[in-house]
Design an enzyme around this catalytic site. Structure first.
Site, PDB file in Angstrom:
ATOM      1  N   GLY A 122       2.116  -4.530  -0.922  1.00 23.85           N
ATOM      2  CA  GLY A 122       0.964  -4.321  -0.040  1.00 23.85           C
ATOM      3  C   GLY A 122       1.348  -4.093   1.405  1.00 23.85           C
ATOM      4  O   GLY A 122       0.503  -4.114   2.293  1.00 23.85           O
ATOM      5  N   GLY A 124       2.842  -1.331   2.534  1.00 26.12           N
ATOM      6  CA  GLY A 124       2.966   0.103   2.829  1.00 26.12           C
ATOM      7  C   GLY A 124       4.410   0.568   2.790  1.00 26.12           C
ATOM      8  O   GLY A 124       4.771   1.543   3.450  1.00 26.12           O
ATOM      9  N   ASP A 172       6.796   9.282  -1.558  1.00 28.79           N
ATOM     10  CA  ASP A 172       7.437   7.984  -1.788  1.00 28.79           C
ATOM     11  C   ASP A 172       8.484   8.041  -2.897  1.00 28.79           C
ATOM     12  O   ASP A 172       9.586   7.493  -2.764  1.00 28.79           O
ATOM     13  CB  ASP A 172       6.370   6.927  -2.112  1.00 28.79           C
ATOM     14  CG  ASP A 172       5.340   6.804  -0.987  1.00 28.79           C
ATOM     15  OD1 ASP A 172       5.608   7.314   0.117  1.00 28.79           O
ATOM     16  OD2 ASP A 172       4.274   6.220  -1.227  1.00 28.79           O
TER      17      ASP A 172
HETATM   18  C1  GAF Z   1       1.039   6.786   0.633  1.00 26.58           C
HETATM   19  C2  GAF Z   1       1.141   7.857  -0.425  1.00 26.58           C
HETATM   20  F1  GAF Z   1       1.633   7.323  -1.583  1.00 26.58           F
HETATM   21  C3  GAF Z   1       2.045   9.000   0.027  1.00 26.58           C
HETATM   22  O1  GAF Z   1       2.056  10.025  -0.926  1.00 26.58           O
HETATM   23  C4  GAF Z   1       1.581   9.522   1.392  1.00 26.58           C
HETATM   24  O2  GAF Z   1       0.427  10.335   1.265  1.00 26.58           O
HETATM   25  C5  GAF Z   1       1.360   8.378   2.370  1.00 26.58           C
HETATM   26  O3  GAF Z   1       0.523   7.377   1.834  1.00 26.58           O
HETATM   27  C6  GAF Z   1       0.746   8.856   3.664  1.00 26.58           C
HETATM   28  O4  GAF Z   1       1.645   9.698   4.310  1.00 26.58           O
HETATM   29  O5  GAF Z   1       2.270   6.178   0.846  1.00 26.58           O
END
Ligand code: GAF
Length: 385
Positions: A122, A124, A172
């Site tokens: 959680g 980020g 990610d």
């Molecule tokens: C999250 C999402 F998983 C990514 O794909 C991206 O969009 C991000 O938010 C924002 O940049 O981590």
């Protein structure tokens, strides 16, 4: 994190020794937020923190999963007839990877998998992508399959989008699977071409602080999907396939709706900031960190005011860090909770740390967790000690 704790968990929950341990890192993002699903640029890097998966083949067609972070009995899933919606909670991510690998035509073996993580959930920092990527390496490793990492990133993303139901982009999983130590990953989310950009703040007397604000964050909760829809609507109004096709903010004057114009302005300017940051990191003219710091702070204001995905703890952390001498700072990830990344000179690290702690304490907020972020290596098999 090493494979040791995951290996021990495997032994205590399943008995016997795992066939191997695979590790996948979480990520931070230097620049390019909410640009990935707009086919734009991103510049993430892998963290030292990640998810380790100790795994062994099974003779049957079951996937048996346990996690050091999840109490309760192991989750058992049949690999035959696996469908989206069938598995919920944390196990949806590894089960989704088995499903997406199968859908891509790979033979997934039955497996017992024990996972352990030192990525705060959680926050980020892509703990879910790290879990998907560690599982993807474990399952393909157990099966002796050599799958190209770019394909594996797409498979892991499919697990997240179509099985777990989280509408994320490709950043990610790419960061976890394609990064290199001492580098950031420049990824063009339209062509999916990527390159390694040297990024070693310590070598220039700088440091990256990750401030986990401990404010909750849940990507599947509507706002992320709403931002995606707004960006798609803005692109449609301008007659382009995606906002990536716009390079000049003046083009956005043709959008009448002020909210959609602001959303698009964030995306267009953040794409520009990614390329500017790469320019500074690769310039021969010396230390680009003050400029990168300025870009970080600009990006935060754009995410706060134009894209409206910041949250009070992030705004306070950014302002406190800047007031205490940080070169720049911004929220990272999807928003509405999670972490702030601050770039500081070595000698400002302690004052910035203290100032952020103090700012939270004065508001009676839970103390943030402040970690060092070091651009690290991508997912890999690790020793089972
Ligand atoms: C999250 C999402 F998983 C990514 O794909 C991206 O969009 C991000 O938010 C924002 O940049 O981590």
């Amino acid at each position: 994190m090493t494979g040791t704790t995951a290996g021990e968990l495997f032994r205590s929950r399943f008995g016997g020794t795992a066939d191997g341990v695979w590790f996948a890192p979480g990520r931070a993002n230097l620049m390019g937020e909410h640009t990935d699903y707009n086919e734009g640029y991103v510049l993430p890097f892998a963290l030292g923190q990640g998810v380790a998966a100790a795994a062994a083949r099974r003779a049957d067609r079951r996937l048996v999963l346990c996690s050091a972070q999840e109490p309760g009995p192991a989750v058992e899933i049949s690999l035959d007839g696996l469908t989206p919606g069938q598995v919920t909670g944390w196990a949806a991510y590894p089960a989704g990877v088995a499903w997406a690998l199968t859908a891509a035509g790979y033979q997934v073996p039955g497996a017992s998998i024990a996972v352990d993580s030192d990525v705060p959930a959680g926050a980020g920092l892509s703990s879910s992508a790290a879990l998907e990527c560690a599982t993807a390496l474990a399952l393909t490793g157990l099966a002796g399959l050599a799958v190209d990492r770019r394909e594996l990133a797409a498979i892991a993303r499919r697990a997240e989008n179509d099985f777990a139901g989280v509408p994320s982009g490709i950043m990610d999983q790419s960061a976890s699977l394609l990064s290199r130590r001492g580098h950031a990953l420049l990824l063009d989310c339209r062509s999916l071409e990527s390159s390694q950009v040297p990024f070693d703040p310590a070598a220039s007397g700088a440091r990256l602080l990750l401030i986990n604000t401990r404010a909750g964050h849940e990507l599947s909760a509507g706002e992320y999907g709403r931002r995606r829809a707004e960006c798609e609507q803005a692109a449609r109004l301008l007659g382009v396939p995606s906002l990536r096709y716009l390079t000049d903010v003046a083009d956005l004057d043709r959008i009448d709706d002020p909210l959609l114009r602001r959303r698009a302005r964030h995306v267009v300017t953040d794409d520009q900031r990614v390329l500017a940051a790469v320019g500074w990191l690769t310039s021969a003219s010396g230390d680009g960190y003050p400029e990168i710091g300025r870009l970080l702070t600009q990006a935060h204001r754009s995410l706060r005011d134009d894209f409206e995905v910041s949250w009070p703890q992030a705004d306070v952390a950014v302002e406190a860090a800047l007031a205490a001498g940080a070169l720049g700072a911004r929220m990272i990830g999807g928003g509405f909770g999670g972490s702030v990344l601050a770039l500081v000179r070595e000698d400002a690290a302690d004052p910035v740390h203290a100032a952020v702690m103090d700012a939270f304490a004065r508001r009676s907020w839970s103390a943030p967790e402040i970690l060092a972020a070091v651009p690290s290596a991508s997912a890999r098999r690790v020793a089972l000690e």
